[in-house]
Design a protein around this motif. Structure first.
Motif, mmCIF file in Angstrom:
data_model
loop_
_atom_site.group_PDB
_atom_site.id
_atom_site.type_symbol
_atom_site.label_atom_id
_atom_site.label_comp_id
_atom_site.label_asym_id
_atom_site.label_seq_id
_atom_site.Cartn_x
_atom_site.Cartn_y
_atom_site.Cartn_z
ATOM 1 N N SER A 96 0.861 -1.182 0.000
ATOM 2 C CA SER A 96 0.000 0.000 0.000
ATOM 3 C C SER A 96 0.903 1.240 0.000
ATOM 4 C CB SER A 96 -0.915 -0.004 1.228
ATOM 5 O OG SER A 96 -0.130 0.121 2.388
ATOM 6 N N PRO A 97 0.353 2.397 -0.393
ATOM 7 C CA PRO A 97 1.207 3.595 -0.472
ATOM 8 C C PRO A 97 1.895 3.914 0.861
ATOM 9 C CG PRO A 97 -0.917 3.998 -1.480
ATOM 10 C CD PRO A 97 -1.017 2.647 -0.850
ATOM 11 N N GLU A 98 1.231 3.593 1.971
ATOM 12 C CA GLU A 98 1.836 3.912 3.276
ATOM 13 C C GLU A 98 2.750 2.797 3.746
ATOM 14 O OE1 GLU A 98 -1.586 3.055 3.276
ATOM 15 O OE2 GLU A 98 -2.021 4.934 2.256
ATOM 16 N N GLY A 99 2.765 1.693 3.006
ATOM 17 C CA GLY A 99 3.508 0.518 3.487
ATOM 18 C C GLY A 99 5.002 0.649 3.295
ATOM 19 N N GLY A 100 5.703 -0.392 3.714
ATOM 20 C CA GLY A 100 7.142 -0.447 3.498
ATOM 21 C C GLY A 100 7.945 0.346 4.508
ATOM 22 N N HIS A 101 7.300 0.741 5.614
ATOM 23 C CA HIS A 101 8.037 1.500 6.630
ATOM 24 C C HIS A 101 8.478 0.598 7.769
ATOM 25 C CE1 HIS A 101 7.370 5.073 4.435
ATOM 26 N NE2 HIS A 101 6.045 4.973 4.514
ATOM 27 N N THR A 297 -8.030 -8.067 9.340
ATOM 28 C CA THR A 297 -8.355 -7.498 8.025
ATOM 29 C C THR A 297 -7.149 -7.481 7.082
ATOM 30 O OG1 THR A 297 -7.874 -5.315 8.894
ATOM 31 C CG2 THR A 297 -10.185 -6.008 8.913
ATOM 32 N N SER A 298 -5.992 -7.908 7.558
ATOM 33 C CA SER A 298 -4.816 -7.917 6.663
ATOM 34 C C SER A 298 -4.661 -9.240 5.927
ATOM 35 C CB SER A 298 -3.546 -7.664 7.466
ATOM 36 O OG SER A 298 -3.622 -6.445 8.111
ATOM 37 N N ILE A 299 -5.466 -10.231 6.291
ATOM 38 C CA ILE A 299 -5.263 -11.549 5.680
ATOM 39 C C ILE A 299 -5.549 -11.514 4.171
ATOM 40 C CG2 ILE A 299 -6.205 -13.909 5.577
ATOM 41 C CD1 ILE A 299 -6.130 -13.943 8.588
ATOM 42 N N VAL A 300 -6.670 -10.933 3.807
ATOM 43 C CA VAL A 300 -7.007 -10.894 2.373
ATOM 44 C C VAL A 300 -5.967 -10.097 1.588
ATOM 45 C CG1 VAL A 300 -8.681 -10.009 0.712
ATOM 46 C CG2 VAL A 300 -9.439 -11.445 2.601
ATOM 47 N N PRO A 301 -5.632 -8.873 2.033
ATOM 48 C CA PRO A 301 -4.589 -8.141 1.292
ATOM 49 C C PRO A 301 -3.276 -8.917 1.211
ATOM 50 C CG PRO A 301 -5.693 -6.670 2.813
ATOM 51 C CD PRO A 301 -6.232 -8.041 3.082
ATOM 52 N N MET A 302 -2.940 -9.645 2.275
ATOM 53 C CA MET A 302 -1.701 -10.429 2.241
ATOM 54 C C MET A 302 -1.781 -11.524 1.175
ATOM 55 S SD MET A 302 -0.326 -13.063 5.079
ATOM 56 C CE MET A 302 -1.669 -14.180 4.791
ATOM 57 N N SER A 578 2.339 -9.600 5.406
ATOM 58 C CA SER A 578 1.890 -8.522 4.525
ATOM 59 C C SER A 578 2.720 -7.253 4.730
ATOM 60 C CB SER A 578 0.412 -8.212 4.767
ATOM 61 O OG SER A 578 0.259 -7.559 6.006
ATOM 62 N N LEU A 579 3.514 -7.207 5.775
ATOM 63 C CA LEU A 579 4.293 -6.001 6.061
ATOM 64 C C LEU A 579 5.644 -6.004 5.346
ATOM 65 C CD1 LEU A 579 3.527 -5.834 9.883
ATOM 66 C CD2 LEU A 579 2.356 -4.645 8.030
ATOM 67 N N TYR A 580 5.954 -7.125 4.710
ATOM 68 C CA TYR A 580 7.250 -7.271 4.030
ATOM 69 C C TYR A 580 7.027 -7.499 2.540
ATOM 70 C CZ TYR A 580 9.227 -8.047 8.686
ATOM 71 O OH TYR A 580 9.617 -7.898 9.984
ATOM 72 N N SER A 581 8.049 -7.143 1.786
ATOM 73 C CA SER A 581 7.973 -7.391 0.348
ATOM 74 C C SER A 581 7.852 -8.893 0.097
ATOM 75 C CB SER A 581 9.250 -6.862 -0.318
ATOM 76 O OG SER A 581 9.448 -7.541 -1.537
ATOM 77 N N PRO A 582 7.043 -9.287 -0.872
ATOM 78 C CA PRO A 582 6.966 -10.726 -1.184
ATOM 79 C C PRO A 582 8.274 -11.251 -1.789
ATOM 80 C CG PRO A 582 5.504 -9.450 -2.622
ATOM 81 C CD PRO A 582 6.093 -8.484 -1.656
ATOM 82 N N ASP A 583 9.212 -10.357 -2.072
ATOM 83 C CA ASP A 583 10.525 -10.788 -2.574
ATOM 84 C C ASP A 583 11.615 -10.627 -1.512
ATOM 85 O OD1 ASP A 583 9.688 -11.549 -5.060
ATOM 86 O OD2 ASP A 583 9.957 -9.555 -5.938
ATOM 87 N N LYS A 584 11.217 -10.407 -0.295
ATOM 88 C CA LYS A 584 12.170 -10.142 0.804
ATOM 89 C C LYS A 584 13.187 -11.282 0.957
ATOM 90 C CE LYS A 584 13.335 -8.713 5.096
ATOM 91 N NZ LYS A 584 14.228 -7.572 5.228
#
Ligand SMILES: Nc1nc2c(ncn2[C@@H]2O[C@H](COP(=O)(O)O)[C@@H](O)[C@H]2O)c(=O)[nH]1
Ligand SMILES: [Mg+2]
Length: 602
Positions: A96-101, A297-302, A578-584
């Motif tokens: 998400s735009p706010e993610g990756g922090h 609520t993060s399961i679906v986005p993940m 979901s808080l990490y890049s899927p390529d982490k």
């Protein structure tokens, strides 16, 4: 995926798969009868409603239409699935735009063994206590009460058990029950028993050492004499065992002499087992999932993020299809703006393969001969497969699935083994699979050791543990200082004693050294007591009885040791992915040996 156009009732049985050997029928219905009982959602639903103790009914309706659904899987931006506040905020995830922090310490993913997500082609999930986090205060209480009723009404235990209550915070994961002695133990990674209770009474140091301290007869502390509390499902039975031990000790004659501690354990285990099988728990969860399962609520986005990144996703659960569908609907199901949920099969879009009734850990053995059945989602019907391929039914020359069924994105199965799964997902090497589970033995150990899958363990207790660790970091430094101080004083004492014994000194010097020795010994005792007290208080901040989950004293606990050995990654919640890049590229922290601690500043 097929969604019924008209609302249908949703009532599926809990029959165990092993009641239906494939030889009996190539098309097996999961249900035993059809009823038109009026409790089958009057007016609203059309179709079957099955009755009986082993039937499972979802409390919410099956609908095909989406209504005013918050969430659109075509939208490039991630959608808000949390309708409790009318849908005003989106879960913050990496993409998400706010993610990756920076990620809160309690939500971080910790790494024991390096894992490059770029090499992972399929991510699998366990359901219960992994995707679905049960609320122990309600769910485990349900298990506790159901077990007591079975002990009293089926196994003849005294009726006063019905008045007992359950402290769901008392027991923790990683404990070991000594079935024969009625003791509950916490041990370190060397299997030294550090905390021991008989029922709810702490064992004296002498009793603990005399029972478990012999280094010559080291116990493995494993089945059949010991039971490991290694899943959150076991907290209620451990508590009940401790209560029964106390009850037996304090009420001679009320429990038959033949019912020793080990027998009581067996009875509790059998009663708990039955609660999981006869609907005692699942019927209640089905009626009101929100009461028993945390929303996330993060399961679906993940799941969407993983899918968008090109990974296959799969579910392998020991739960059967009817229950799985209810729980997954609760977790992933869309909700209308007013928060009403609908029960349908939309959640299947987030998975490529779903395997229910998997009988883990046996599932992880490639040579397991468990048959793989395809589940027809709407009816719950089981269909024979030939290693996952459809099989024509007797008297029918065409395969049993319509082309439409075959084209659907996610197929649902029951049983089978890991070989079937690899084939269905076209997995070439088991190291390309990451599996996320909550059970060290059921999900993690076998899948990693036998198969070579990469693993992530979900430890919900970790969030509080690391937050407390952070808060108490100065206390911990203070403890280390006290420990060093104790060592220093001890060294001085040894030196003085040596001088008094071997050095050629006059009476006056001897007198001086003796009084210095007295004050050092006094100081040592003071520091020892302060250290002990501070250590105890520190542990109690984590848990009043068992202390820090991952430690016993200064050593890693047995549980921590298992996490370290078997889980490549571990974290507090599945949706932390979901808080990490899927390529982490997950890299472990540097290992430290004791000789390095004072050299390399940390
Ligand atoms: N028969 C028993 N079933 C049990 C017990 N403890 C848990 N369970 C059930 O297993 C699955 C776990 O599913 P998974 O998604 O974690 O693989 C779930 O249906 C539980 O109810 C037990 O002691 N006996
Ligand atoms: Mg589980």
């Amino acid at each position: 995926m097929r969604i019924p156009k008209k609302p249908v009732s949703f009532c599926i049985s809990l029959f165990s798969p092993d009641l239906f050997p494939p030889a009996l029928s190539s098309r097996i219905r999961l249900v035993s009868g059809v009823s038109t009982k009026s409790d089958c959602a009057p007016g609203k639903r059309k179709g079957f409603c099955f009755t009986g103790a082993r039937q499972l009914h979802a409390s919410y309706s099956m609908e095909g239409s989406h209504g005013t659904v918050v969430g659109d899987n075509k939208s490039p931006r991630l959608t808000n699935m949390d309708c409790s506040d009318g849908g005003s905020h989106e879960p913050c995830i990496w993409s998400s735009p706010e993610g990756g922090h920076k990620i809160d310490i309690g939500k971080q993913i910790f790494c024991n063994r390096s894992l490059n997500m770029k090499n992972i082609v399929a991510v699998g999930f366990d359901m219960d206590y992994t995707l679905a986090q049960y609320k122990p205060e309600t769910f485990e209480s349900l298990a506790y009460e159901g077990t007591i009723r079975k002990l009293v009404y089926d196994l003849g235990y005294p009726r006063e058990l019905l008045e007992w209550s359950f402290d769901w915070k008392y027991m923790v994961r990683g404990l070991v029950l000594d079935k024969k002695r009625g003791n509950i133990l916490k041990m370190d990674r060397h299997k030294y028993v550090k905390v021991a209770y008989h029922g709810f009474k702490e064992l004296s140091k002498e009793d603990k050492v005399s029972t478990y301290g012999s280094t010559l007869t080291r116990d493995a502390f494993d089945e059949p004499d010991y039971a490991l509390i290694d899943t959150l499902f076991s907290l209620a039975e451990a508590y009940l065992f401790a209560q029964l031990v106390d009850f037996r000790d304090n009420n001679p004659g009320k429990v038959a002499d033949t019912t020793d501690y080990a027998r009581m354990y067996r009875d509790v285990r059998a009663a708990v087992d039955l609660c999981h099988r006869d609907g005692t728990l699942k019927q209640m969860v089905a009626k009101d999932p929100k009461r028993y399962i945390n929303e996330d609520t993060s399961i679906v986005p993940m799941l969407k993020m993983l899918g968008d990144s090109g990974r296959s996703t799969f579910l392998v659960t020991n739960s059967l299809w009817d229950y799985t569908n209810i729980v997954m609907n609760f977790l992933c199901g869309a909700r209308t703006m007013d928060g009403i949920r609908k029960c349908n099969f939309d959640w299947l879009q987030y998975f490529d393969v779903v395997i229910t009734g998997s009988a883990k850990p046996g599932f992880f053995h490639d040579d397991s001969r468990a048959n793989l059945f395809e589940v027809e989602p709407v009816s719950g019907m089981l269909l024979n497969t030939d290693n996952g391929s459809p099989m024509p039914q007797v008297g029918d020359t065409s395969p049993s699935f319509s082309p439409k069924t075959l084209n659907k994105s996610c197929r649902v199965f029951q049983g089978g083994n890991v070989g079937h799964l690899h084939k269905l997902l076209s997995i070439e090497s088991s190291s390309q699979v990451l599996y996320v589970g909550d059970h060290i033995y059921g999900d993690i150990l076998r899948s990693k050791k036998v198969l070579g899958w990469r693993t992530m363990l979900v430890v919900p207790e970790l969030e509080r543990e690391v937050e407390l660790l952070w808060k108490l970091r100065d206390t911990r430094k203070g403890l280390r200082l006290l420990r060093n101080q104790r060592d220093l004083i001890e060294d001085k004492i040894h030196h003085l004693k040596w001088s008094l014994k071997f050095e050629d000194i006059n009476a006056e010097e001897k007198q001086q050294l003796s009084s210095a020795l007295d004050s050092l010994e006094f100081e040592r005792e003071q520091v020892r007591l302060s250290h002990q007290q501070a250590q105890r208080e520190n542990h109690q901040k984590f848990h009043k009885v068992w202390g820090q989950l991952m430690k016993t004293g200064y050593q890693n606990s047995r549980f921590a040791h298992q996490v370290e050995r078997f889980a490549c990654l571990y974290t507090s919640q599945v949706s932390n992915l979901s808080l990490y890049s899927p390529d982490k590229y997950y890299r472990p922290s540097e290992d430290f040996m004791p000789h390095e601690f004072d050299i390399i500043p940390m």
